[in-house]
Design a protein around this motif. Structure first.
Motif, PDB file in Angstrom:
ATOM      1  N   GLU A 189       0.839  -1.188   0.000  1.00 11.90           N
ATOM      2  CA  GLU A 189       0.000   0.000   0.000  1.00 11.90           C
ATOM      3  C   GLU A 189       0.876   1.241   0.000  1.00 11.90           C
ATOM      4  N   LEU A 190       0.631   2.102  -0.965  1.00  9.31           N
ATOM      5  CA  LEU A 190       1.317   3.389  -1.035  1.00  9.31           C
ATOM      6  C   LEU A 190       0.285   4.458  -0.716  1.00  9.31           C
ATOM      7  N   SER A 191       0.419   5.044   0.463  1.00  8.98           N
ATOM      8  CA  SER A 191      -0.638   5.906   0.978  1.00  8.98           C
ATOM      9  C   SER A 191      -0.203   7.362   0.969  1.00  8.98           C
ATOM     10  N   TYR A 192      -0.913   8.157   1.756  1.00  2.74           N
ATOM     11  CA  TYR A 192      -0.672   9.598   1.771  1.00  2.74           C
ATOM     12  C   TYR A 192       0.650   9.937   2.442  1.00  2.74           C
ATOM     13  N   CYS A 193       1.086  11.150   2.196  1.00  3.03           N
ATOM     14  CA  CYS A 193       2.400  11.596   2.674  1.00  3.03           C
ATOM     15  C   CYS A 193       2.338  11.920   4.172  1.00  3.03           C
ATOM     16  N   ARG A 194       3.202  11.271   4.923  1.00  2.00           N
ATOM     17  CA  ARG A 194       3.345  11.572   6.342  1.00  2.00           C
ATOM     18  C   ARG A 194       4.742  12.146   6.589  1.00  2.00           C
ATOM     19  N   TYR A 195       5.046  12.358   7.865  1.00  2.34           N
ATOM     20  CA  TYR A 195       6.255  13.113   8.226  1.00  2.34           C
ATOM     21  C   TYR A 195       7.535  12.473   7.680  1.00  2.34           C
ATOM     22  N   GLU A 196       7.632  11.162   7.804  1.00  2.00           N
ATOM     23  CA  GLU A 196       8.845  10.478   7.367  1.00  2.00           C
ATOM     24  C   GLU A 196       9.048  10.609   5.854  1.00  2.00           C
ATOM     25  N   ALA A 197       7.962  10.485   5.102  1.00  2.00           N
ATOM     26  CA  ALA A 197       8.052  10.641   3.654  1.00  2.00           C
ATOM     27  C   ALA A 197       8.364  12.089   3.286  1.00  2.00           C
ATOM     28  N   PHE A 198       7.779  13.035   4.044  1.00  2.00           N
ATOM     29  CA  PHE A 198       8.061  14.450   3.774  1.00  2.00           C
ATOM     30  C   PHE A 198       9.554  14.768   3.943  1.00  2.00           C
ATOM     31  N   LYS A 199      10.171  14.222   4.980  1.00  2.00           N
ATOM     32  CA  LYS A 199      11.596  14.496   5.204  1.00  2.00           C
ATOM     33  C   LYS A 199      12.441  14.015   4.025  1.00  2.00           C
ATOM     34  N   MET A 200      12.064  12.868   3.428  1.00  2.00           N
ATOM     35  CA  MET A 200      12.798  12.377   2.264  1.00  2.00           C
ATOM     36  C   MET A 200      12.609  13.316   1.074  1.00  2.00           C
ATOM     37  N   LEU A 201      11.391  13.820   0.890  1.00  2.00           N
ATOM     38  CA  LEU A 201      11.141  14.766  -0.196  1.00  2.00           C
ATOM     39  C   LEU A 201      11.917  16.057   0.005  1.00  2.00           C
ATOM     40  N   ALA A 202      11.971  16.543   1.237  1.00  2.00           N
ATOM     41  CA  ALA A 202      12.725  17.766   1.522  1.00  2.00           C
ATOM     42  C   ALA A 202      14.214  17.565   1.264  1.00  2.00           C
ATOM     43  N   LYS A 203      14.696  16.381   1.562  1.00  2.00           N
ATOM     44  CA  LYS A 203      16.108  16.071   1.298  1.00  2.00           C
ATOM     45  C   LYS A 203      16.378  16.019  -0.198  1.00  2.00           C
ATOM     46  N   ASN A 204      15.459  15.391  -0.958  1.00  2.00           N
ATOM     47  CA  ASN A 204      15.650  15.264  -2.409  1.00  2.00           C
ATOM     48  C   ASN A 204      15.512  16.602  -3.132  1.00  2.00           C
ATOM     49  N   TYR A 205      14.470  17.360  -2.766  1.00  2.00           N
ATOM     50  CA  TYR A 205      14.143  18.572  -3.518  1.00  2.00           C
ATOM     51  C   TYR A 205      14.896  19.807  -3.028  1.00  2.00           C
ATOM     52  N   LEU A 206      15.156  19.874  -1.713  1.00  2.00           N
ATOM     53  CA  LEU A 206      15.714  21.099  -1.128  1.00  2.00           C
ATOM     54  C   LEU A 206      17.075  20.907  -0.488  1.00  2.00           C
ATOM     55  N   ARG A 207      17.548  19.669  -0.439  1.00  2.00           N
ATOM     56  CA  ARG A 207      18.819  19.344   0.215  1.00  2.00           C
ATOM     57  C   ARG A 207      18.805  19.754   1.691  1.00  2.00           C
ATOM     58  N   LEU A 208      17.650  19.563   2.337  1.00  2.00           N
ATOM     59  CA  LEU A 208      17.502  19.917   3.746  1.00  2.00           C
ATOM     60  C   LEU A 208      17.338  18.665   4.595  1.00  2.00           C
ATOM     61  N   GLU A 209      18.106  18.591   5.672  1.00  2.00           N
ATOM     62  CA  GLU A 209      17.953  17.492   6.633  1.00  2.00           C
ATOM     63  C   GLU A 209      17.049  17.902   7.794  1.00  2.00           C
ATOM     64  N   SER A 210      17.012  19.200   8.094  1.00  2.00           N
ATOM     65  CA  SER A 210      16.172  19.694   9.190  1.00  2.00           C
ATOM     66  C   SER A 210      15.867  21.172   8.969  1.00  2.00           C
ATOM     67  N   HIS A 211      14.808  21.646   9.643  1.00  2.00           N
ATOM     68  CA  HIS A 211      14.417  23.056   9.550  1.00  2.00           C
ATOM     69  C   HIS A 211      13.364  23.303  10.629  1.00  2.00           C
ATOM     70  N   PRO A 212      13.307  24.518  11.184  1.00  2.00           N
ATOM     71  CA  PRO A 212      12.297  24.809  12.218  1.00  2.00           C
ATOM     72  C   PRO A 212      10.856  24.547  11.784  1.00  2.00           C
ATOM     73  N   LEU A 213      10.571  24.649  10.484  1.00  2.00           N
ATOM     74  CA  LEU A 213       9.207  24.407  10.008  1.00  2.00           C
ATOM     75  C   LEU A 213       8.860  22.920   9.872  1.00  2.00           C
ATOM     76  N   PHE A 214       9.853  22.050   9.981  1.00  2.00           N
ATOM     77  CA  PHE A 214       9.611  20.610   9.787  1.00  2.00           C
ATOM     78  C   PHE A 214       8.548  20.072  10.735  1.00  2.00           C
TER      79      PHE A 214
END
Length: 488
Positions: free
Chosen positions: A391-416
């Protein structure tokens, strides 16, 4: 001396007379018979006295299958041709920025292995009748011929040829490019093919790490499980069902699987397949080490048992109540079938997946994708056909962090953390998140700008969700009031 000269001249004149009679007065059919007889028995006589043997490797082993030995020999001789052959065929590989060398037409090359010399030649023959196979229609027959001394027969068969096949396969794998195939409108041929250059990798997938690791381990186990499948008496294949809402990364996961395993992809469009027979032919034409993909299986054809059962029930009722109406319904169904252009049945598809014909190759993965898993017939997705349901479901926090790493080269940010909390409250797909954090300009758009844009989008989605829930609650209350379930 003079007597010998006159006798020779007389004999030569006699031969010329006979040749003239042969050329001008004998019918063409007698010409052909004499030439065939002479050629055949001259060759047999020469072969009888010759100490050399030859082996021919044709391009196709039969109408259905390309000869794997031919392909291995072609790869093996390609490297030798670049340094030793006088005549070569070359193609330019744009992706690798290099030339692909092959032995030239009707060219011969010598090879030396452990002190034994052999001779290879590539022969291309023109024939009047086209050679028809499911790969190509051509007026050419092509083959490689190996010539060697008869005393080396055992050495050639037991050692040299296995070495050539092994080396040729290794060269092919080194130079291999993944391909993406799809079947044409006639349903019979994988006639559309391009280089598969999708960049997706497992490390980039936006999904829970535990699920990603599970899929990765399952694929790696399958790739090395040839002996295990032989031991349990099953064809070496595996089925994956990918289900979930649109935009959750099903196609991206398939691309990552192909890149991980180094497999080709056969994208099967079921609506272009006319019947079960054509479906089997397409299966035969797929190569080993490949992924057979059927996307949106629930929308491809009417294959579910529930729908078939419903249709049969409707027909029976129509038969009892209104035979004329049933006749019109039958005519409409026939027109719909003709328009649809496919008579592939659920039974035919099941046999395609795990019937007798599914064992015609090995190391294959069959993937179904669907947005509505509940619509599929249980027989289609049972274990043994679709071995792993993912099952490939909706985007949660863990998936969002991977997207932020891929798209923005960010590992962390106050808005996370704020964004993560919003993602737990509302349902948005990875595709929605990716669209909102993708920089519109790499020079002027900052990573923080992208995160703020995503935050605004999520806040808006949260308000819309709340408003929709309130409207549904009010509507439900109004219906209950109207029905008298609650008093005013």
């Amino acid at each position: 001396m003079e007597m010998f000269s006159s006798q020779f001249g007389s004999n030569l004149a006699g031969l010329m007379f006979i040749w003239t009679i042969y050329r001008h007065y004998l019918p063409p059919k007698i010409h052909e018979a004499i030439e065939y007889f002479t050629s055949r028995y001259t060759h047999k006589l020469a072969s009888f006295f010759s100490p050399y043997l030859d082996i021919t490797f044709n391009e196709y082993s039969n109408r259905f299958n390309r000869n794997e030995a031919y392909d291995a020999i072609q790869s093996y001789l390609g490297e030798k041709s670049s340094t030793e052959a006088k005549s070569m065929n070359a193609n330019y590989d744009e992706g690798a920025k290099s030339l692909l060398i092959k032995l030239g037409d009707n060219e011969e090359i010598m090879d030396d292995y452990s002190g034994v010399q052999v001779w290879w030649s590539f022969v291309k023959q023109h024939v009047e009748q086209p050679v028809i196979s499911y790969y190509r229609n051509s007026n050419e027959l092509r083959h490689y011929t190996l010539v060697f001394h008869a005393k080396h027969r055992k050495f050639i068969l037991d050692k040299y040829l296995p070495y050539v096949f092994e080396e040729g396969e290794a060269i092919t794998n080194r130079n291999k490019k993944r391909k993406l195939y799809t079947n044409g409108d006639d349903g019979e041929m994988w006639d559309n093919c391009i280089d598969f250059k999708h960049p997706a990798r497992f490390g980039m997938l936006a999904m829970e790490e535990a699920k990603k690791q599970m899929i990765l381990e399952d694929l790696q186990w399958f790739k090395g499980a040839k002996e295990y499948y032989a031991q349990i008496g099953k064809p070496w294949k595996r089925g994956y069902l990918l289900y979930g809402p649109p935009g959750t990364g099903k196609s991206t996961l398939v691309a990552a699987m192909a890149n991980l395993l180094d497999y080709d992809i056969y994208d099967l469009e079921l609506t272009a397949v006319k019947n079960n027979k054509q479906l089997r032919r397409l299966l035969i034409e797929t190569t080993c080490k490949s992924i057979i993909l059927i996307e949106d299986i629930d929308c491809s054809l009417d294959l579910t048992g529930q729908r078939a059962e419903k249709k049969e029930g409707d027909e029976e009722k129509a038969d009892e109540k209104d035979p004329l109406k049933n006749k019109h319904a039958g005519e409409k169904e026939a027109k719909d079938k003709k328009k649809k252009g496919s008579d592939v049945t659920l039974s035919g598809l099941l046999n395609f997946i795990d019937g007798i014909w599914s064992a015609c190759g090995e190391e294959r993965i069959i993937v179904f994708t669907t947005n509505h898993v509940d619509k599929l017939d249980p027989a289609l997705i049972r274990p043994g056909r679709m071995d792993l349901h993912i099952e490939l479901s909706y985007c949660r926090y863990e998936a969002f962090k991977m997207l932020a790493k891929n798209y923005l080269r960010l590992e962390s940010h106050p808005l996370f953390e704020t964004i993560g909390n919003l993602l737990e409250e509302i349902d948005v797909t990875p595709a929605d998140v990716a669209e909102n954090i993708m920089p519109r300009s790499l020079k002027t758009t900052t990573a923080e700008d992208c995160l703020k844009k995503l935050f605004v989008y999520l806040e808006k989605s949260k308000k819309e969700k709340k408003l929709k829930a309130e409207q549904e609650l009010m509507l439900e209350g109004g219906e209950k009031l109207a029905s008298g379930e609650i008093s005013g």
